[in-house]
Scaffold this active site. Structure first.
Site, PDB file in Angstrom:
ATOM      1  N   HIS A 109       0.851  -1.195   0.000  1.00 36.36           N
ATOM      2  CA  HIS A 109       0.000   0.000   0.000  1.00 36.36           C
ATOM      3  C   HIS A 109       0.880   1.237   0.000  1.00 36.36           C
ATOM      4  CE1 HIS A 109       0.476   1.331   4.267  1.00 36.36           C
ATOM      5  NE2 HIS A 109       0.647   0.049   4.516  1.00 36.36           N
ATOM      6  N   ASP A 154       6.586   2.008   5.865  1.00 39.64           N
ATOM      7  CA  ASP A 154       5.180   1.601   5.899  1.00 39.64           C
ATOM      8  C   ASP A 154       4.364   2.487   4.954  1.00 39.64           C
ATOM      9  OD1 ASP A 154       2.827   0.349   6.647  1.00 39.64           O
ATOM     10  OD2 ASP A 154       2.506   1.698   8.346  1.00 39.64           O
ATOM     11  N   GLU A 183      -4.808   1.442   2.750  1.00 41.45           N
ATOM     12  CA  GLU A 183      -4.639   0.421   3.788  1.00 41.45           C
ATOM     13  C   GLU A 183      -4.698   1.024   5.172  1.00 41.45           C
ATOM     14  OE1 GLU A 183      -2.615  -2.171   6.726  1.00 41.45           O
ATOM     15  OE2 GLU A 183      -2.050  -0.163   6.080  1.00 41.45           O
ATOM     16  N   GLU A 184      -4.129   2.218   5.329  1.00 41.41           N
ATOM     17  CA  GLU A 184      -4.142   2.868   6.640  1.00 41.41           C
ATOM     18  C   GLU A 184      -5.553   3.270   7.036  1.00 41.41           C
ATOM     19  OE1 GLU A 184      -1.764   2.620   8.448  1.00 41.41           O
ATOM     20  OE2 GLU A 184       0.068   2.548   7.264  1.00 41.41           O
ATOM     21  N   GLU A 202       4.384  -5.890   4.130  1.00 40.95           N
ATOM     22  CA  GLU A 202       4.018  -4.859   5.106  1.00 40.95           C
ATOM     23  C   GLU A 202       5.228  -4.468   5.945  1.00 40.95           C
ATOM     24  OE1 GLU A 202       2.396  -2.707   6.507  1.00 40.95           O
ATOM     25  OE2 GLU A 202       0.347  -2.732   5.766  1.00 40.95           O
ATOM     26  N   HIS A 205       5.009   4.902  11.743  1.00 42.28           N
ATOM     27  CA  HIS A 205       3.888   5.851  11.795  1.00 42.28           C
ATOM     28  C   HIS A 205       4.295   7.207  12.352  1.00 42.28           C
ATOM     29  CE1 HIS A 205       0.136   3.029  11.388  1.00 42.28           C
ATOM     30  NE2 HIS A 205       0.970   2.938  10.374  1.00 42.28           N
TER      31      HIS A 205
END
Length: 893
Positions: free
Chosen positions: A181, A193, A227-228, A254, A330
């Site tokens: 993603h 990510d 995806e998030e 991932e 993140h």
């Protein structure tokens, strides 16, 4: 002196009249000689063994950092058909240069899609003509229930997927899906990510497209753009795209960290041929069914697109993730600089042959015929993969149980020949087993007390930036408690069994039986990670046989190295597993919420793992001449460590080192909160900053540096009176992040009105009240409903399935809806049916539901207000902040 005589030395037996008598060798001459023979091991030997085990663990830690030599673009002509890490790194640099890419942002919906389109077209232009390549951009809407976190219903509109299919010119009806993603959370450039995975996929596509060998089946590369948003885009693909029907297996890429080695942590369900393909193709394996069972248990709060493909597409596959350096996960620090070239090379060198192996597998042509069965799998120190079918694993486990019981039974007979009755041996064996369980529990209690004390002294999380503190704060104290417990228990044990050799044997047998019991439970319950216990038990049996039979005649200080040497292999293998677990768990403690007591949780996790890891070493203290020296040394180390932690800055948890950042996280949302009463009038209006505490030190750690944080008050009473505390939760994480703070502040300028309007109230014949609503707001919203007492939510148009219930609020159920759109905003219209019990609301005029609506500005010019910008700018460099503007409104209908 022969072996039988050595075991008779020092035994005390109860006579028929209850008196004790010593059973000694006939040629025994003096107690001095007996004592010398019975306790042959100097304390220095035991300390040396402990240091050696620490040294081995340090080697394991360093092994984790080993990565293959990366290939550069300039060397590409020397390595045709190879994955080039530098080319993938360039893709990451270009993608992250676009900035954060939340779903709905211009960066995600336009710039990122253009980037992938451009790169794919470039690859297509240079592809070998033997391949057939198709591309597509999907824009899709849908909804689905998601039993994740506190439970939610996920609704999405116009999210995007970029797709490439490459295969033979003679079109195959079977495809392998490879997924990443490219969207990110707010403020994060998403280097690991999941931009790195998408970069890996672009390089895979380039290598495969230039290959001279045609593919047997198709490979679909899915670059998904949401995806998030809790896996919306993958759901849109697998349920609505025409290519989804031909997918037979998938590989999901991932990350929950930046760098390190990619871990295969989920495989299946069933379809053992997938795991067999992995084991036979990858040069650098790292996989564990133990990790899969832990992840799928929900202990670690996370999900990937694997779940969507499995549950909604009914497809089996393999799930990979990086877990090292989770400190930047993140955050705005998740950039290309954090991802080593060696990591990209390793991942590419593994995934490329795996993809080629899977797409060429004969099973792809008829996956249903190869569905049955799951595998137990784990890698041995990254060298190779061990795979067993479930029947084979059960056979091995049962065999180990039988052998273990036989060995203990033989030991029992042997001691019976030496004069100890079987019932006495069983009684003492039970006693030793209780002592072992006791020192496990005492170790946990001791380290929990240390963790609680450190938290009260504001010295929590010292291990966050320096994991070596775990050794001094929890591992050594737990070992100290274990040793002291055994020595105290030995005083009682000596009343019956005076020989330290036999005392050691009793503890060894008790350990073996406890792990045998764990293994038996794993067999009965079908826990595949029972192989961990099987490993301990099998080598314990081996050590038992060697020490009690083959090498029993040796009874001097060198004897202790026999069980140590035999148990090194399971120690190294399980230490390897423990290290991988700590690499994942330690960074997670920095984002698990302040209410989850990170210091205490980490102390219990670390103690549990290392108590089990060192449990066979503990009883060897019985063979040491001066065990007090060992106890004193370990006590001194703990004392000095605690003083150092309390009196020096070495225990400061955070670091702004650009090479190894370990920042403290702060999420601050500038919020406008408005509550309406039954008549629609505003009953309360608050504005300010919602501080979402990410770890146990927040907000105390920055109060002297950020004056506003000293004004933060704990949000408590409102959580009992208002739905979800009357706060704009973006996703349902109340059970995880429930301890938060509030700072009064100016009203934010909310650019887009967030509003819920009741458009129609209809009383239906079956005593059901249907409420029709229209919602407007930004592209990320959440809606929480809680029916009044005596009212049941019986249906809605939000999703076609049964409404998914979340947590309870004052004894009433709640329903959490996460809603987002990627483009083309328009009002969100839906209806909800409420079944009213009794006849009190027959007219349909009574209130039936409390509703909370949140609107979140996660990107763009309106993400941060000027006051929020000013507040975030005051935080020190060892912190990392994220924030946005949000509106919350509550209603009663």
């Amino acid at each position: 002196m022969d072996d039988k005589m050595s075991f008779k030395e020092g035994l005390r037996l109860r006579g028929s009249r209850g008196r004790s008598s010593s059973v000694l060798p006939k040629h025994y001459t003096s107690s001095k000689e007996l004592n010398k023979y019975s306790l042959p091991t100097p304390s220095s030997i035991y300390i040396t063994i402990l240091c050696f085990l620490v040294f081995l663990y340090a080697i394991i830690v360093e092994m984790e950092k080993r990565l293959p030599e990366p290939l550069l673009v300039e060397d590409e002509h020397n390595y045709p058909g190879r994955f080039i890490a530098q080319r993938a790194k360039n893709h990451i640099l270009n993608l992250t240069s676009l900035g954060p890419r939340p779903t709905g942002s211009f960066e995600n919906e336009v710039l990122a899609v253009n980037f992938f389109t451009r790169e794919i077209n470039s690859i297509f232009n240079k592809a070998n003509k033997i391949h057939r390549i198709s591309t597509d951009i999907q824009k899709v809407s849908g909804s689905f229930p998601l039993d994740f976190l506190d439970g939610m219903t996920n609704v999405y509109r116009n999210v995007q997927n970029v797709l490439v299919k490459i295969g033979p010119h003679k079109e195959s009806p079977h495809s392998l899906l490879v997924n990443c993603h490219f969207d990110t959370v707010a403020d994060s450039p998403g280097g690991s990510d999941d931009g790195a995975s998408c970069a890996v996929m672009l390089e895979l596509l380039r290598v495969i497209s230039r290959s001279d060998s045609p593919l047997n089946h198709n490979v679909i590369f899915l670059f998904n753009g949401a995806e998030e948003n809790l896996m919306q885009a993958s759901h849109g693909f697998v349920t609505r795209h025409r290519w989804a029907r031909e997918v037979r297996a998938f590989v999901n890429l991932e990350a929950c960290g930046a760098g390190g080695r990619e871990l295969l942590f989920q495989a299946g369900p069933e379809h053992p041929w997938l795991m067999e393909a992995y084991a036979s193709s990858v040069p650098y394996p790292l996989a564990s069914s133990l990790a899969q069972e832990i992840f799928q248990s929900g202990i670690i709060p996370g999900e990937t697109d694997f779940r969507i493909f499995r549950d909604f597409g009914h497809i089996s596959g393999l799930d990979f993730a990086w877990s090292s350096n989770g400190y930047v996960y993140h955050t705005k620090l998740d950039n290309a600089a954090q991802i080593p070239l060696g990591t990209l090379q390793r991942t590419g060198d593994n995934i490329l042959p795996l993809v080629l192996r899977l797409v060429a597998a004969p099973e792809m042509g008829n996956v249903s015929a190869h569905r049955a069965g799951n595998l137990v799998f784990f890698d041995f120190l990254g060298a190779f993969i061990v795979t067993w079918s479930e029947p084979m694993a059960a056979f091995v486990n049962i065999a180990v149980v039988i052998v273990s019981i036989y060995v203990v039974r033989w030991n029992m007979k042997d001691t019976n020949r030496q004069g100890i009755l079987r019932r006495d041996y069983l009684r003492q064996l039970l006693f030793c087993g209780l002592v072992i369980l006791g020192w496990w529990l005492l170790s946990l209690a001791c380290t929990a007390a240390i963790a609680t004390t450190l938290t009260l002294l504001n010295r929590a999380m010292s291990w966050f930036s320096r994991p070596v503190w775990i050794l001094f704060l929890y591992i050594i104290p737990s070992l100290l408690v274990s040793l002291a417990t055994v020595l105290l228990a030995a005083k009682r044990l000596k009343k019956v069994v005076r020989s330290p050799w036999l005392q050691f044997r009793l503890f060894w047998d008790a350990h073996q039986l406890i792990f045998t019991l764990f293994l038996f439970i794993a067999i009965v319950t079908g826990i595949r990670s029972g192989f961990v216990c099987a490993l301990w038990v099998a080598f314990a049996c081996t050590a038992n046989v060697l020490t009690q039979r083959t090498l029993a005649k040796y009874r001097d200080w060198r004897w202790i190295f026999i069980p140590v040497g035999v148990m090194l292999l399971p120690y190294i293998q399980n230490g390897y597993t423990v290290n991988g677990a700590l690499l994942l768990v330690v960074p997670i403690m920095g984002r698990s919420g302040s209410g989850n007591h990170a210091e205490l949780v980490l102390s219990l996790i670390a103690t549990t793992m290392f108590v089990l890891l060192l449990t066979y070493i503990v009883p060897m203290i019985l063979l040491v001449r001066n065990p007090q020296r060992v106890i004193s040394l370990l006590s001194a180390i703990v004392f000095v460590a605690l003083l150092t932690l309390v009196l020096t800055p070495l225990g400061f948890p955070y670091s702004s080192d650009p090479q190894n950042p370990t920042p403290q996280r702060f999420t601050i949302i500038h919020t406008d909160r408005m509550h309406h009463d039954e008549n629609g009038a505003v009953r309360e209006h608050k504005t300010g900053f919602w501080v979402v505490d990410m770890d146990v030190n927040s907000p105390r750690s920055v109060m002297t540096l950020v004056p506003e944080m000293a004004q933060a008050s704990l949000i408590d009473e409102e959580c009992r009176t208002e739905l979800y505390c009357g706060l704009p939760y973006l996703i349902p994480v109340f059970s995880i992040v429930w301890q938060t703070h509030w700072i009064p502040g100016p009203q934010p300028n909310v650019a887009i009105k967030t509003e819920l309007t009741l458009t129609q109230r209809e009383l239906r014949p079956d005593n059901t009240i249907r409420l029709k609503f229209s919602v407007v707001g930004p592209d990320h919203m959440s809606l929480i409903l809680s029916p009044k007492t005596g009212v049941r939510l019986s249906g809605w148009s939000v999703d076609s399935g049964e409404p998914l219930q979340g947590i309870t609020f004052n004894g009433r159920p709640t329903y959490f809806i996460y809603y987002s759109y990627a483009s083309d905003p328009e009002p969100w219209n839906f209806w909800v049916d409420f079944q009213v019990e009794g006849s009190g609301n027959d007219s349909g005029s009574g209130n039936v539901v409390d509703i909370g609506l949140s609107g979140h500005f996660l990107h763009g010019a309106h993400q941060r207000s000027v006051p929020l910008q000013r507040l975030l700018s005051k935080f020190p460099p060892w912190t990392v902040t994220t924030g946005w503007t949000a509106a919350y409104k509550s209603y009663i209908f």
